[in-house]
Write an enzyme that holds these catalytic residues in place. Structure first.
Site, PDB file in Angstrom:
ATOM      1  N   HIS A   1      -3.568   4.485   7.208  1.00  0.00           N
ATOM      2  CA  HIS A   1      -2.531   3.948   6.325  1.00  0.00           C
ATOM      3  C   HIS A   1      -1.134   4.131   6.909  1.00  0.00           C
ATOM      4  O   HIS A   1      -0.857   5.111   7.593  1.00  0.00           O
ATOM      5  CB  HIS A   1      -2.603   4.618   4.958  1.00  0.00           C
ATOM      6  CG  HIS A   1      -3.879   4.333   4.226  1.00  0.00           C
ATOM      7  ND1 HIS A   1      -4.031   3.245   3.404  1.00  0.00           N
ATOM      8  CD2 HIS A   1      -5.074   4.967   4.233  1.00  0.00           C
ATOM      9  CE1 HIS A   1      -5.265   3.236   2.913  1.00  0.00           C
ATOM     10  NE2 HIS A   1      -5.913   4.271   3.398  1.00  0.00           N
TER      11      HIS A   1
ATOM     12  N   ASP B   1       0.828  -1.234   0.000  1.00  0.00           N
ATOM     13  CA  ASP B   1       0.000   0.000   0.000  1.00  0.00           C
ATOM     14  C   ASP B   1       0.860   1.282   0.000  1.00  0.00           C
ATOM     15  O   ASP B   1       1.658   1.497   0.897  1.00  0.00           O
ATOM     16  CB  ASP B   1      -0.870  -0.067   1.267  1.00  0.00           C
ATOM     17  CG  ASP B   1      -1.716   1.182   1.513  1.00  0.00           C
ATOM     18  OD1 ASP B   1      -1.939   1.951   0.567  1.00  0.00           O
ATOM     19  OD2 ASP B   1      -2.158   1.355   2.673  1.00  0.00           O
TER      20      ASP B   1
END
Lengths: 556, 556
Positions: free
Chosen positions: A369, A194
């Protein structure tokens, strides 16, 4: 090493924000990881959502063994109704993820025909030549996994979305050990990681960091307390409900997405509401303001959301008054600033205290994140032969690739690919072999506000075949009043008796305008969306056409 | 205290970002502070700039004594051509500010008829009943002033835009002493203070803080070095040129706004370029890449700017190649993110190293506006009877007002007003007395790229009387090719022989599309702007009409 070729085929999310979708192929077997959507840019007026083009999967429909989901965010599961309506394959996901998927498929009447299979972290399962080991990770949502996919050429680890939260609110820890084991014996062929927060230095704070701010807010709030967050932020909803109980406030849920996902979280035990705490929106007025906490949808200033409507005093249950507190516990997504700040301005004009992400500490929102140090940690644990940045715009993947190149000893080779690139692995190495057709399919998902959304999903090409309608409304900037009869430009409506239809359509627009508050009329984003929704409903009913509708406001 | 009433009448900038304009009235005398523009939101398609409605000034045209400028940013001077074309009054500003104004008025052929009067910090001048003392302040631009306006009721201090920079690059310090003196004898009736950065804690870093980052960048850059900043950021331009010389790079200026403002800064001695350092853009190719530094316009991803065009490889002199470095030394203005990040993606695809504001230290950009501690410092120095937040959206002014209310001892009373509110002061106090018509006038300033911009400034009402043209272009999302002959929807073009005109207009659009790169066609912001500009030029030439032109892209 066995003869054969492994193909990695991203269908979305690499080089663009959202609609994550990745296929893995070995010979005649394909698995798909995630099937997300993206929200349209303003350039794509008249479209509700955007999903990946799955032509490649449809051309190989007999080879697709299933779709494996990493977690339940819209950019990972939102494209499922579209994909499943074209391709009936089993869907694999964790308990919570599948619960969100169930709701979504039910809305589109696809649930009965879809095989949903629950997976659990640490419990391997097999799909064709692939054995898949879901690994528990932490994120802003609960029940998220990374996937370790055992292929004949080695293990491919797909991180899904994650951060390394040392103190998640549900105490389900990031499974560092499994990552470490894969790295220990150098068995990892490729790490797909990611890239969302690659520009952020250091570590992303834990979900628990928000508690300090919420404590401050609850202690100080005098009137009603409105809390808005992404409806999927179960950690945040849990925190809000827990604190409402501590501070003796009743909790009401307003907005469809907030209500739905909280109900799922309650059902599955991720959130507890003590007896007597939850009230119906209609009961809000029975309690004094200081005993009310309202969880409300609409943190991004979406024109038709509950909070946007409350901000312009156009929501039956959510009335915001002087001294009330409104908390936006979420990120301001780039592209949404204008809409969000416009909504905040409306809230300030109602004399509410408004709290939003402003860089202060403790934070009112934390990201889900991983930041730079977390990304490096996973690379060091996994020690992949190949590293491939995923989930990001081009610049983010590029920066992520540069970071990986600096990780000598941990990362072998760094590969860059974008949606549509086919990366081939075999015993000799890795290489890009072709480019398949990918792209954005624009979907008009049915009138908002309908209980059951339309099943028919159409792409932009069909829409333009159905013609288009441009209602042109002249609004006086001083008075906010509508200056003339709305003009309507149409194309591709040959079958329709123009005069009568035009008159009716004008009447619909006038009615929408009449029923809107002056604040709504001054907010072009809101008024355009209202006109579009009402006109769409009218045209669908009278002509069963679904043209592209793009309201144009002339400020005079 | 003398009998009489002082009126404060904001015509723009209070409750909206940009187009700052404030009138002060005592009896039959009016002075105006600043006359700015704002850039249109995406909802106002087809418009170049937005300026304040000056109906109030026109109704009182015999009373207006002059326009006093605080500094040369577009949101303070950009509306001048519009205002001066309606109202001939003298304009007062510092040397550098007037130099920028001169250029602007010359473009609109207004220079010969306008009386420009230079003012200097510390040198008082009188306009009717007002004596005005310009006070030197620091900001991202040079030669900026606050204004202490002596009125019969006391002094009104208008801060203009400022930060308190302890180490400005030109060594011209913020004049704290004059602010202190006004506060010492409690003579200040009202302090009107810039709210732009009220949400930021602490102090805004000095302009010199950027030097550390630039040093790093120059030391590491191997290929060509492109630096983009706001063309008005003279401190930044000076820094870049100084360092180019230190690092033995030639300097080229690319882009009209960058060239113009650098030339003014050179003329006035704010910037020095050592002999032989400056080269023409055409000479860039005569030097090796590592000896080149290019200052280039377009930090906000404006579709037609030099940097945007270079990013898609469509600029004659600014070719960006592998290994080149591109520095965006500016803020990412909310609303521009998508365009800016799209441009950055293009730059990354050209394999350039791209540096932009990412929160790292030393910073590649610092703000020009005061943060919370600086705002409090000025309140403490000035000790006004009334405090009025100016220059900000509603939420920012509201937060600024709340801050002022907490400044016990320093601030008497806090007043909130928005554009159009008339605040009246007399010996009894202050009150809002009426609401005058204000608003946004949308201006279509002539085709971009023309050397002399059209003099005719028209508002949106006239535009819509001139009809509108919606070119509809279907672009294939896979191939980037244009799928069909552009369709054109028109209204209000009764006088035009439709068929021939349509054909010609289609040909113009096709030509624009043919001459655009695939990257430009994939960037809808860019391609729409190109079509709009070319079509506008064509329609202006053939019909002398100026309709509203709003290209619509259908992605199929």
């Amino acid at each position: 090493m066995p003869a054969g070729k492994l193909h990695l085929i991203p269908l979305g999310g690499l080089g663009e924000f959202g609609m994550n979708c990745m296929a893995l192929r070995w010979g005649d077997d394909i698995i798909v990881i995630d099937a997300g959507l993206m929200f349209p840019e303003s350039e794509l007026l008249g479209v509700d959502i955007v999903v990946p083009d799955i032509t490649y999967l449809l051309q190989n429909r007999d080879k697709v063994r299933g779709i494996v989901l990493t977690h339940g965010h819209e950019d990972h599961i939102g494209g499922l109704p579209w994909v499943l309506s074209e391709l009936r394959v089993p869907v694999f996901g964790t308990e919570f993820t599948l619960a969100l998927v169930e709701n979504k498929l039910e809305e589109h009447q696809l649930l009965d025909d879809t095989e949903l299979r629950e997976i659990r972290p640490g419990t391997r399962f097999t799909l064709g030549p692939f054995t898949i080991n879901p690994i528990q990770v932490t994120h802003s949502l609960v029940d998220c996994v990374a996937l370790a996919i055992h292929t004949p050429l080695g293990v491919v680890i797909h991180t899904g979305d994650f951060k390394v939260d040392p103190t998640p609110t549900d105490n389900r820890l990031f499974d560092l050990h499994t990552f470490a084991e894969y790295g220990k014996d150098r068995s990892v062929l490729a790490l797909l990681q990611d890239s969302t927060n690659v520009e952020r230095r250091g570590y992303t704070p834990s979900e628990r960091a928000v508690r300090g701010k919420f404590d401050e807010i609850f202690a100080r709030a005098e009137g009603r307390l409105f809390i808005s967050c992404f409806s999927s932020s179960i950690h945040r909803i849990k925190l809000a409900i827990d604190m409402a109980w501590e501070y003796k406030r009743k909790v009401a849920l307003i907005g469809r997405s907030m209500t739905e996902s909280t109900e799922i979280a309650l059902d599955l035990g991720y959130v507890d509401i003590p007896e007597g705490t939850l009230i119906h929106p209609g009961q809000i007025k029975e309690f004094p303001p200081e005993q009310i906490c309202i969880l409300i949808s609409g943190t991004q200033g979406e024109p038709m959301s509950a909070l946007s409507r409350a901000a312009v005093d156009n929501h039956k249950h959510a009335r915001i008054e002087r001294g009330d507190t409104v908390v936006l516990s979420s990120r301001i997504i780039p592209g949404n600033e204008k809409a969000i700040y416009r909504m905040i301005d409306h809230l300030f004009r109602r004399e509410a205290n408004v709290l939003y992400e402003d860089g202060s500490s403790p934070p009112v929102h934390v990201s889900g994140h991983a930041s730079q140090e977390e990304l490096k940690l996973i690379m060091n644990l996994v020690k992949p032969r190949y590293f491939i940045p995923i989930h990001g715009e081009y610049r983010q993947m590029r920066l992520h690739a540069e970071m990986a190149r600096s990780m000598h000893g941990a990362v072998g080779q760094v590969l860059m690919m974008e949606s549509g690139d086919v990366m081939e692995f075999d015993e000799l190495g890795a290489r890009k072999v072709e480019k398949i057709p990918v792209g954005r399919i624009c979907i008009d998902s049915g009138s908002r506000g309908d209980v059951v959304e339309d099943l028919i999903i159409k792409d932009r090409r069909h829409l333009s075949e159905d013609g288009f309608v441009l209602p042109i409304i002249a609004i006086n900037k001083l008075t906010g009043s509508v200056e003339s009869i709305p003009e309507i430009v149409m194309r591709g409506f040959a079958g329709v008796t123009e005069d009568g239809f035009m008159q009716e359509a004008r009447r619909v627009i006038s009615k929408t305008l009449d029923e809107s508050t002056p604040e709504e009329k001054a907010d072009y984003g809101v008024i355009k969306e209202k006109i579009r929704a009402d006109l769409k409903r009218f045209i669908g009913k009278t002509t069963s056409r679904r043209p592209l509708i793009m309201p144009v406001i002339l400020e005079i």
